[in-house]
Design a protein around this motif. Structure first.
Motif, PDB file in Angstrom:
ATOM      1  N   MET A 108     -26.298 -22.143  16.799  1.00 27.21           N
ATOM      2  CA  MET A 108     -25.533 -21.942  18.023  1.00 27.21           C
ATOM      3  C   MET A 108     -26.081 -20.755  18.820  1.00 27.21           C
ATOM      4  SD  MET A 108     -21.446 -21.212  18.368  1.00 27.21           S
ATOM      5  CE  MET A 108     -21.048 -22.568  17.274  1.00 27.21           C
ATOM      6  N   ILE A 109     -26.388 -19.669  18.124  1.00 20.61           N
ATOM      7  CA  ILE A 109     -26.920 -18.484  18.800  1.00 20.61           C
ATOM      8  C   ILE A 109     -28.295 -18.765  19.391  1.00 20.61           C
ATOM      9  CG2 ILE A 109     -27.777 -16.145  18.400  1.00 20.61           C
ATOM     10  CD1 ILE A 109     -25.513 -15.761  16.432  1.00 20.61           C
ATOM     11  N   ARG A 110     -29.136 -19.459  18.634  1.00 12.13           N
ATOM     12  CA  ARG A 110     -30.472 -19.784  19.154  1.00 12.13           C
ATOM     13  C   ARG A 110     -30.375 -20.620  20.426  1.00 12.13           C
ATOM     14  NH1 ARG A 110     -31.978 -20.712  13.689  1.00 12.13           N
ATOM     15  NH2 ARG A 110     -31.917 -22.977  13.994  1.00 12.13           N
ATOM     16  N   ARG A 111     -29.421 -21.530  20.466  1.00  9.62           N
ATOM     17  CA  ARG A 111     -29.280 -22.386  21.641  1.00  9.62           C
ATOM     18  C   ARG A 111     -28.904 -21.578  22.876  1.00  9.62           C
ATOM     19  NH1 ARG A 111     -25.692 -26.538  22.158  1.00  9.62           N
ATOM     20  NH2 ARG A 111     -27.213 -27.566  23.489  1.00  9.62           N
ATOM     21  N   THR A 112     -28.095 -20.525  22.696  1.00  5.45           N
ATOM     22  CA  THR A 112     -27.671 -19.740  23.858  1.00  5.45           C
ATOM     23  C   THR A 112     -28.804 -18.885  24.415  1.00  5.45           C
ATOM     24  OG1 THR A 112     -26.850 -17.896  22.503  1.00  5.45           O
ATOM     25  CG2 THR A 112     -25.290 -19.659  23.046  1.00  5.45           C
ATOM     26  N   LEU A 172     -11.536 -21.445  12.975  1.00  2.44           N
ATOM     27  CA  LEU A 172     -11.529 -20.019  12.674  1.00  2.44           C
ATOM     28  C   LEU A 172     -12.935 -19.437  12.586  1.00  2.44           C
ATOM     29  CD1 LEU A 172      -8.675 -19.801  10.000  1.00  2.44           C
ATOM     30  CD2 LEU A 172      -8.605 -18.967  12.358  1.00  2.44           C
ATOM     31  N   PHE A 173     -13.872 -20.172  12.019  1.00  2.26           N
ATOM     32  CA  PHE A 173     -15.209 -19.588  11.874  1.00  2.26           C
ATOM     33  C   PHE A 173     -16.036 -19.695  13.156  1.00  2.26           C
ATOM     34  CE2 PHE A 173     -16.828 -23.873  10.709  1.00  2.26           C
ATOM     35  CZ  PHE A 173     -18.064 -23.866  11.340  1.00  2.26           C
ATOM     36  N   SER A 174     -15.721 -20.645  14.022  1.00  2.00           N
ATOM     37  CA  SER A 174     -16.529 -20.818  15.230  1.00  2.00           C
ATOM     38  C   SER A 174     -15.991 -20.043  16.433  1.00  2.00           C
ATOM     39  CB  SER A 174     -16.622 -22.309  15.590  1.00  2.00           C
ATOM     40  OG  SER A 174     -15.329 -22.858  15.812  1.00  2.00           O
ATOM     41  N   ALA A 175     -14.669 -19.860  16.513  1.00  2.00           N
ATOM     42  CA  ALA A 175     -14.067 -19.254  17.702  1.00  2.00           C
ATOM     43  C   ALA A 175     -14.577 -17.847  18.009  1.00  2.00           C
ATOM     44  CB  ALA A 175     -12.546 -19.262  17.581  1.00  2.00           C
ATOM     45  N   PRO A 176     -14.689 -16.936  17.036  1.00  2.00           N
ATOM     46  CA  PRO A 176     -15.160 -15.583  17.374  1.00  2.00           C
ATOM     47  C   PRO A 176     -16.582 -15.566  17.918  1.00  2.00           C
ATOM     48  CG  PRO A 176     -14.153 -15.630  15.190  1.00  2.00           C
ATOM     49  CD  PRO A 176     -14.324 -17.039  15.612  1.00  2.00           C
ATOM     50  N   ILE A 177     -17.422 -16.454  17.401  1.00  3.04           N
ATOM     51  CA  ILE A 177     -18.817 -16.503  17.851  1.00  3.04           C
ATOM     52  C   ILE A 177     -18.885 -17.049  19.272  1.00  3.04           C
ATOM     53  CG2 ILE A 177     -21.127 -17.308  17.297  1.00  3.04           C
ATOM     54  CD1 ILE A 177     -19.812 -15.543  15.135  1.00  3.04           C
ATOM     55  N   LEU A 178     -18.171 -18.134  19.537  1.00  2.83           N
ATOM     56  CA  LEU A 178     -18.165 -18.714  20.880  1.00  2.83           C
ATOM     57  C   LEU A 178     -17.609 -17.728  21.902  1.00  2.83           C
ATOM     58  CD1 LEU A 178     -16.956 -22.351  20.106  1.00  2.83           C
ATOM     59  CD2 LEU A 178     -19.192 -21.683  21.009  1.00  2.83           C
ATOM     60  N   GLY A 185     -20.169 -12.595  26.734  1.00  2.48           N
ATOM     61  CA  GLY A 185     -21.592 -12.406  26.983  1.00  2.48           C
ATOM     62  C   GLY A 185     -22.207 -11.317  26.124  1.00  2.48           C
ATOM     63  N   GLU A 186     -21.674 -11.116  24.924  1.00  2.00           N
ATOM     64  CA  GLU A 186     -22.163 -10.069  24.031  1.00  2.00           C
ATOM     65  C   GLU A 186     -23.136 -10.653  23.010  1.00  2.00           C
ATOM     66  OE1 GLU A 186     -18.770  -8.362  22.180  1.00  2.00           O
ATOM     67  OE2 GLU A 186     -18.072  -7.340  24.011  1.00  2.00           O
ATOM     68  N   PRO A 187     -24.127  -9.874  22.588  1.00  2.00           N
ATOM     69  CA  PRO A 187     -25.031 -10.342  21.526  1.00  2.00           C
ATOM     70  C   PRO A 187     -24.278 -10.444  20.206  1.00  2.00           C
ATOM     71  CG  PRO A 187     -25.457  -8.033  22.007  1.00  2.00           C
ATOM     72  CD  PRO A 187     -24.478  -8.510  23.043  1.00  2.00           C
ATOM     73  N   SER A 191     -25.387 -10.036  10.884  1.00  2.00           N
ATOM     74  CA  SER A 191     -24.397  -9.435   9.981  1.00  2.00           C
ATOM     75  C   SER A 191     -22.973  -9.792  10.412  1.00  2.00           C
ATOM     76  CB  SER A 191     -24.571  -7.914   9.946  1.00  2.00           C
ATOM     77  OG  SER A 191     -24.429  -7.356  11.244  1.00  2.00           O
ATOM     78  N   TYR A 192     -22.764  -9.964  11.727  1.00  2.00           N
ATOM     79  CA  TYR A 192     -21.440 -10.354  12.229  1.00  2.00           C
ATOM     80  C   TYR A 192     -21.121 -11.785  11.799  1.00  2.00           C
ATOM     81  CZ  TYR A 192     -17.589 -11.193  15.498  1.00  2.00           C
ATOM     82  OH  TYR A 192     -16.373 -11.508  16.052  1.00  2.00           O
ATOM     83  N   ILE A 193     -22.113 -12.660  11.881  1.00  2.50           N
ATOM     84  CA  ILE A 193     -21.929 -14.041  11.430  1.00  2.50           C
ATOM     85  C   ILE A 193     -21.520 -14.061   9.954  1.00  2.50           C
ATOM     86  CG2 ILE A 193     -23.162 -16.174  10.857  1.00  2.50           C
ATOM     87  CD1 ILE A 193     -24.705 -15.904  13.390  1.00  2.50           C
ATOM     88  N   ASP A 194     -22.271 -13.324   9.131  1.00  5.63           N
ATOM     89  CA  ASP A 194     -21.965 -13.293   7.706  1.00  5.63           C
ATOM     90  C   ASP A 194     -20.535 -12.793   7.470  1.00  5.63           C
ATOM     91  OD1 ASP A 194     -24.543 -14.096   7.332  1.00  5.63           O
ATOM     92  OD2 ASP A 194     -25.282 -12.190   6.547  1.00  5.63           O
ATOM     93  N   ALA A 195     -20.133 -11.742   8.218  1.00  5.65           N
ATOM     94  CA  ALA A 195     -18.803 -11.169   8.038  1.00  5.65           C
ATOM     95  C   ALA A 195     -17.715 -12.162   8.430  1.00  5.65           C
ATOM     96  CB  ALA A 195     -18.670  -9.886   8.853  1.00  5.65           C
TER      97      ALA A 195
END
Length: 214
Positions: A108-112, A172-178, A185-187, A191-195
């Motif tokens: 998901m991050i790579r796509r953005t 729950l696992f996808s919402a914070p990243i999205l 618009g934050e990087p 380590s945040y993904i793992d957490a």
């Protein structure tokens, strides 16, 4: 290495306007250039401010060329998003839930980082235009179902309690990243993904949210 799967429905028939995307020739190049430019403009200005004139200039074509294939901005944006979003969505299947979730979020991050893919994701997740709602419901709903299937596979393997609500864990696992990627618009650091994944999985194991009875 995790196996990647894509939704089998991504092979749905294309309509006459985009049927040449996978073929060779000038017509196919024009279509690809216009769809790519549309997604890039969505990334730059969003759906509301997107102008067909700007897409035409970026794609190096006359705006009448665009209007012949896509009579409205809404039709143009829908085809551009569908072309970008469906083709690139991948769902890991490694046999280990934690690895699948982390790999999915990294994808998901790579796509953005790709302006075309990011524009499609922003338009789908943030647009308030009613004309975009059917497409958003279709594509975001499909992604949610496949995330839920990833979690359900982990439940079936015994990695989470049997009655865990797979759909809720998916959210729950996808919402914070999205939220960080598309709203703030934050990087997002690895380590945040793992957490996020570890926190969600730990909570699910300790106090599993139970599926609602139908």
């Amino acid at each position: 290495m995790a196996k990647l799967t894509t939704p089998d429905t991504q092979t749905a028939p294309k309509d006459r306007r985009t049927s040449g995307i996978q073929k060779q020739g000038r017509a196919a190049k024009v279509v690809n250039d216009v769809l790519r430019s549309t997604c890039e403009e969505l990334n730059n200005v969003g759906y509301a401010a997107l102008r067909v004139e700007d897409v035409a200039e970026k794609a190096g074509v006359n705006k009448t060329t665009i209007y012949r294939r896509w009579p409205t901005k809404n039709e143009l944006v829908i085809d551009a998003i569908r072309n970008s979003y469906i083709a690139e969505h991948e769902f890991p299947d490694s046999g280990v839930l934690r690895e699948d979730l982390i790999q999915y979020l990294r994808i998901m991050i790579r796509r953005t980082k790709n302006p075309m893919a990011r524009g499609a994701m922003i338009a789908l997740n943030n647009s308030t235009d009613p004309g975009m709602k059917p497409l958003a419901d279709e594509l975001l709903g499909r992604a949610r179902r496949y995330r839920t299937l990833m979690v359900q596979r982990g439940i079936d393997r015994g990695e989470l309690p049997e009655h865990t609500d797979a759909e809720l864990i998916s959210d729950l696992f996808s919402a914070p990243i999205l939220r960080r990627l598309l709203t703030l618009g934050e990087p997002v650091k690895l380590s945040y993904i793992d957490a996020v994944v570890d926190t969600v999985l730990a909570g699910a194991k300790a106090n599993p949210p139970k599926r609602k009875r139908k």
